[in-house]
Structure formats: C-alpha cells, structure tokens
Write an enzyme that holds these catalytic residues in place. Sequence first.
Site, PDB file in Angstrom:
ATOM      1  N   ASP A  10      -0.393 -27.489   7.246  1.00 33.87           N
ATOM      2  CA  ASP A  10      -1.098 -28.657   6.916  1.00 33.87           C
ATOM      3  C   ASP A  10      -1.555 -28.852   5.486  1.00 33.87           C
ATOM      4  O   ASP A  10      -2.641 -29.393   5.050  1.00 33.87           O
ATOM      5  CB  ASP A  10      -2.266 -28.969   7.765  1.00 33.87           C
ATOM      6  CG  ASP A  10      -1.907 -29.120   9.132  1.00 33.87           C
ATOM      7  OD1 ASP A  10      -0.642 -28.970   9.500  1.00 33.87           O
ATOM      8  OD2 ASP A  10      -2.647 -29.449  10.171  1.00 33.87           O
ATOM      9  N   HIS A  50      -0.683 -38.327  12.777  1.00 36.79           N
ATOM     10  CA  HIS A  50      -1.218 -39.208  13.634  1.00 36.79           C
ATOM     11  C   HIS A  50      -0.989 -40.392  13.697  1.00 36.79           C
ATOM     12  O   HIS A  50      -0.903 -41.298  12.526  1.00 36.79           O
ATOM     13  CB  HIS A  50      -2.944 -38.889  13.698  1.00 36.79           C
ATOM     14  CG  HIS A  50      -3.329 -37.703  13.814  1.00 36.79           C
ATOM     15  ND1 HIS A  50      -3.078 -36.849  14.697  1.00 36.79           N
ATOM     16  CD2 HIS A  50      -4.355 -36.938  12.853  1.00 36.79           C
ATOM     17  CE1 HIS A  50      -3.681 -35.710  14.425  1.00 36.79           C
ATOM     18  NE2 HIS A  50      -4.614 -35.816  13.341  1.00 36.79           N
ATOM     19  N   HIS A  83      -7.261 -39.941   9.394  1.00 30.82           N
ATOM     20  CA  HIS A  83      -6.679 -38.854   8.584  1.00 30.82           C
ATOM     21  C   HIS A  83      -5.125 -38.704   9.054  1.00 30.82           C
ATOM     22  O   HIS A  83      -4.766 -38.809  10.059  1.00 30.82           O
ATOM     23  CB  HIS A  83      -7.143 -37.493   8.295  1.00 30.82           C
ATOM     24  CG  HIS A  83      -7.230 -36.819   9.594  1.00 30.82           C
ATOM     25  ND1 HIS A  83      -8.082 -37.052  11.001  1.00 30.82           N
ATOM     26  CD2 HIS A  83      -6.343 -35.705   9.917  1.00 30.82           C
ATOM     27  CE1 HIS A  83      -7.596 -36.031  11.971  1.00 30.82           C
ATOM     28  NE2 HIS A  83      -6.710 -35.376  11.323  1.00 30.82           N
ATOM     29  N   LYS A 108       2.677 -32.465  14.149  1.00 30.80           N
ATOM     30  CA  LYS A 108       1.752 -32.295  15.415  1.00 30.80           C
ATOM     31  C   LYS A 108       0.796 -33.353  15.405  1.00 30.80           C
ATOM     32  O   LYS A 108       0.317 -33.982  14.305  1.00 30.80           O
ATOM     33  CB  LYS A 108       1.086 -31.017  15.377  1.00 30.80           C
ATOM     34  CG  LYS A 108       0.534 -30.533  14.117  1.00 30.80           C
ATOM     35  CD  LYS A 108       0.030 -29.206  14.061  1.00 30.80           C
ATOM     36  CE  LYS A 108      -0.695 -28.809  12.782  1.00 30.80           C
ATOM     37  NZ  LYS A 108      -1.971 -29.797  13.008  1.00 30.80           N
ATOM     38  N   CYS A 153      -6.611 -25.566  12.144  1.00 29.23           N
ATOM     39  CA  CYS A 153      -5.433 -25.494  12.314  1.00 29.23           C
ATOM     40  C   CYS A 153      -4.761 -24.148  12.096  1.00 29.23           C
ATOM     41  O   CYS A 153      -3.865 -23.925  12.784  1.00 29.23           O
ATOM     42  CB  CYS A 153      -4.586 -26.592  11.568  1.00 29.23           C
ATOM     43  SG  CYS A 153      -5.012 -28.427  12.263  1.00 29.23           S
TER      44      CYS A 153
HETATM   45  C1  VGL Z   1      -6.919 -30.375  10.994  1.00 26.44           C
HETATM   46  C2  VGL Z   1      -8.959 -31.312  11.762  1.00 26.44           C
HETATM   47  C3  VGL Z   1      -8.070 -32.586  12.118  1.00 26.44           C
HETATM   48  C4  VGL Z   1      -6.584 -29.168  10.086  1.00 26.44           C
HETATM   49  C5  VGL Z   1      -6.355 -31.531  11.330  1.00 26.44           C
HETATM   50  O1  VGL Z   1      -5.609 -29.329   9.515  1.00 26.44           O
HETATM   51  O2  VGL Z   1      -7.154 -28.169  10.180  1.00 26.44           O
HETATM   52  N1  VGL Z   1      -8.456 -30.382  11.056  1.00 26.44           N
HETATM   53  N2  VGL Z   1      -6.820 -32.406  11.886  1.00 26.44           N
HETATM   54 ZN    ZN Z   2      -5.789 -34.293  12.518  1.00 24.78          ZN
END
Ligand code: VGL
Ligand code: ZN
Length: 200
Positions: A10, A50, A83, A108, A153
């Site tokens: 991510d 998302h 986000h 994801k 994540c």
């Molecule tokens: C993440 C919160 C929500 C991450 C993703 O990548 O750690 N954290 N979505």
């Molecule tokens: Zn997220």
Amino acid sequence: MATSAFIVIDVQNDFCPEGALAVADGDAVVAPINAMMADFDHVILTQDWHPHDHSSFASQHDGLEAFSTTTMDYGEQTLWPDHCIQGSIGAEFHPSLNLDRAELIIRKGYRTAIDSYSAFFENDKTTPTGLGGALKERGITHLAMAGLATDFCVAFSALDAAKLGFDVTVHLSACRAIDLGGSLDAAISQMTDAGITLID
Ligand code: VGL
Ligand code: ZN
C-alpha cells in the site's frame, strides 16, 4: 534454493503526507523500498482499492467519527476517513515508487461490505484474496514485506503469511505506522510471537 518475493504494501498517495489517511513520514519508505527490490526474485505490490461508499469509511456511518470503532458482521472494524477510492489520485501508487519489477498487483478492500487489511485474507479472516495460492503455486517460500502501515496492512499481511507457512521478514525501516491506541506495540509483539523476523 529458496525462492523469495518482496511484498510491497500500500505505498499509495493517500497514506503519504497530504493524503486522506496520511501516515506520518509515509513517503520515507519509497527510497528504501525501491533500493530493496533488486534483492528479491519476485516483486508483488498491494493496493488498497475501495468503492466510494466503502463500509470502512466513517462517512457511511451516521454519528460515528473517523478513528472510532464499530461492529460489523465479521467483528470489530476501525472506521477511517474516505481513502484509496477506486480510480482516484489518492489510490495511485506514490509517483516515485518503481513499478518496473512488479509482477502482480493485489487489490484489496474492493467489496463494499468488508475491509481487507491483509494481502491474504479479508477482515472476516476467511475470504482469500488468492495471493497465498499464487505464491505457493510458483514455489515461493520466503517473503519480505515493507510499506504502509506497519500496524495495519503490513502486520495483518505478515501474520497471515506466517499462518500460511511462509518464512516472513518485515523490514521495519521501510515501514511507517498509524499507531492508534497502542496498535503499533501490539502489532510488533504479535509479529514477534508469530515467529516473524523484524529487521530495523
Ligand atoms: C490501511 C487503514 C485502512 C493500511 C488501509 O494500508 O494500513 N490502513 N486501509
Ligand atoms: Zn483502506
């Protein structure tokens, strides 16, 4: 010889400074991650992805604020600012992340009703993303991980990978954390207990 993959978690604009869910110093992971890519046989990226009305967004829950928790069908869920919305600039990889060696990008969190921190299983802990099978089918046994965020994540992915029998190393110097209510300390001790190697 063991076959290794580097799983880059991510590294997206929304988790970097000025992003919608900015992780402090998040963009500091880009240079070390780019440098590390040469050390592994395979490079795989994950991308938080998302729909605009995702159930992990506080905006979808009247009266609830971001960074609070609520109960979903599958258990407790932290609520986040909107986000990494599909197709948005915030969901794109950081512009300096080197994508050349990326063989596979696992998206994801694309189902409205369920979040997915881990690259292997969604937050119900049973719906697989397919990554575990993809790695095993290719004889990959050793995984290195880095990216954002350490305590969500990255940690969820590392813990699931260890559960699936992979040898897992997390490179903490190429990770940054959200650190919500002690989540970083908890993640570090869970990863240690699971036999995951942590490198600073
Ligand atoms: C993440 C919160 C929500 C991450 C993703 O990548 O750690 N954290 N979505
Ligand atoms: Zn997220």
